[in-house]
Design a protein around this motif. Structure first.
Motif, PDB file in Angstrom:
ATOM      1  N   ARG A   1       0.835  -1.209   0.000  1.00  0.00           N
ATOM      2  CA  ARG A   1       0.000   0.000   0.000  1.00  0.00           C
ATOM      3  C   ARG A   1       0.868   1.256   0.000  1.00  0.00           C
ATOM      4  O   ARG A   1       0.555   2.248  -0.657  1.00  0.00           O
TER       5      ARG A   1
ATOM      6  N   ARG B   1      -1.222  -0.899  -8.812  1.00  0.00           N
ATOM      7  CA  ARG B   1      -2.312  -1.417  -7.995  1.00  0.00           C
ATOM      8  C   ARG B   1      -1.752  -2.347  -6.919  1.00  0.00           C
ATOM      9  O   ARG B   1      -0.641  -2.859  -7.046  1.00  0.00           O
TER      10      ARG B   1
ATOM     11  N   SER C   1      -6.463   7.589  -4.922  1.00  0.00           N
ATOM     12  CA  SER C   1      -6.979   6.401  -5.592  1.00  0.00           C
ATOM     13  C   SER C   1      -8.420   6.137  -5.178  1.00  0.00           C
ATOM     14  O   SER C   1      -8.754   6.190  -3.985  1.00  0.00           O
ATOM     15  N   TYR C   2      -9.268   5.859  -6.165  1.00  0.00           N
ATOM     16  CA  TYR C   2     -10.668   5.526  -5.881  1.00  0.00           C
ATOM     17  C   TYR C   2     -10.750   4.245  -5.062  1.00  0.00           C
ATOM     18  O   TYR C   2     -11.666   4.056  -4.262  1.00  0.00           O
ATOM     19  N   GLN C   3      -9.763   3.370  -5.253  1.00  0.00           N
ATOM     20  CA  GLN C   3      -9.720   2.105  -4.524  1.00  0.00           C
ATOM     21  C   GLN C   3      -9.705   2.339  -3.015  1.00  0.00           C
ATOM     22  O   GLN C   3     -10.233   1.546  -2.243  1.00  0.00           O
ATOM     23  N   SER C   4      -9.111   3.464  -2.598  1.00  0.00           N
ATOM     24  CA  SER C   4      -8.964   3.747  -1.174  1.00  0.00           C
ATOM     25  C   SER C   4     -10.294   3.992  -0.481  1.00  0.00           C
ATOM     26  O   SER C   4     -10.416   3.764   0.723  1.00  0.00           O
TER      27      SER C   4
ATOM     28  N   LEU D   1     -13.290   2.682  -1.599  1.00  0.00           N
ATOM     29  CA  LEU D   1     -14.250   1.602  -1.833  1.00  0.00           C
ATOM     30  C   LEU D   1     -14.540   0.806  -0.559  1.00  0.00           C
ATOM     31  O   LEU D   1     -15.581   0.171  -0.440  1.00  0.00           O
ATOM     32  N   ARG D   2     -13.614   0.838   0.406  1.00  0.00           N
ATOM     33  CA  ARG D   2     -13.822   0.101   1.656  1.00  0.00           C
ATOM     34  C   ARG D   2     -15.050   0.595   2.410  1.00  0.00           C
ATOM     35  O   ARG D   2     -15.586  -0.097   3.263  1.00  0.00           O
TER      36      ARG D   2
END
Length: 262
Positions: A53, A63, A226-229, A231-232
């Motif tokens: 990360r 990623r 990051s959009y991934q961050s 999503l949780r």
């Protein structure tokens, strides 16, 4: 191994190999054939995930491969957040000097050091905004944040205490830590499960999503790159999918269908 070569399959193989190793224990008997437990092996995976990360935040990799940690056979959530009653109980038990930065953290979602080292020169009360300079931001990119009513009330409370620092200690310098022994003792008195100061950021994000803030807006407010961050937090607000869920037509209106559904 190069960071780009670390995949989910590599990590799965690593977990299996670690769990196949003999259990490490002092005074281990010669006939003790037990192997490493999954919980012990997952501590290693947690470290690997933290490293990956960090590499992603520094843009060394595109990623982070999926790393599914489990506890008692169930997926393990990797963050903790406060309910509003818990937050109020904790506030009541905090030492006076921690109350203002605590409220500001819940109002802005800023990280511990960004809150504690906030300078008045980076606050525009008239415009209700504040800034985190690039060197102090995790992603090394300056962040501008709008200040809500809660944040503005905290600033009003702190006005006049120090000409430079918003949250000064008795020596006129910023506090070193918020996540200290006093913070942990207050949690015990409030009878809540342990949490870190950083979990106040998770609390802020969770409350936003449950109040209807979109993940895209949350990403900008929190300074995530990051959009991934974000999503949780998506599972906390399924309401935003209501329009999509309603796209499916209702199953027939014929007499037989209606009768069967009664």
């Amino acid at each position: 191994m190069a960071l780009d070569d670390i995949t989910s399959d590599v990590i799965a193989d690593l977990l299996a190999a670690r769990m196949a190793e003999p259990k490490v224990k002092k005074n281990r008997r010669a006939d003790d054939n037990r192997t490493t437990s999954r919980s012990t092996a997952e501590k290693m995976l947690a470290l690997v995930r933290s490293i990956l990360r960090a590499a992603h935040s520094w843009e060394w990799i595109d990623r982070v491969p999926a790393i599914q940690l489990q506890e008692n056979g169930k997926p393990k959530e990797d963050y903790r957040w406060l309910t509003r009653p818990e937050a109020e109980r904790l506030y009541d038990e905090l030492a006076d000097h921690l109350r203002a930065p605590y409220l500001f953290a819940l109002a802005t979602g800023w990280r511990e050091q960004n809150v504690l080292r906030l300078e008045w020169s980076r606050v525009d009360v008239a415009r209700r905004v504040a800034w985190i300079p690039a060197p102090h931001a995790k992603g090394k990119r300056a962040i501008g944040a709008p200040l809500n009513d809660q944040a503005m009330k905290v600033l009003e409370m702190q006005k006049g205490k120090n000409k430079d620092w918003v949250f000064p200690n008795e020596e006129g310098q910023p506090y070193t830590r918020g996540n200290n022994h006093g913070f942990k003792a207050a949690q015990r008195r409030a009878k809540i499960q342990p949490l870190r100061w950083h979990d106040l950021r998770h609390t802020w994000a969770s409350w936003h999503v449950m109040a209807g803030t979109s993940l895209r807006a949350l990403m900008e407010l929190g300074g995530w790159r990051s959009y991934q961050s974000v999503l949780r937090y998506s599972h906390l607000s399924p309401e935003h999918l209501a329009l999509d869920a309603a796209r499916l037509p209702t199953l027939g209106s014929g007499a037989k269908t209606v009768q069967a559904m009664k």
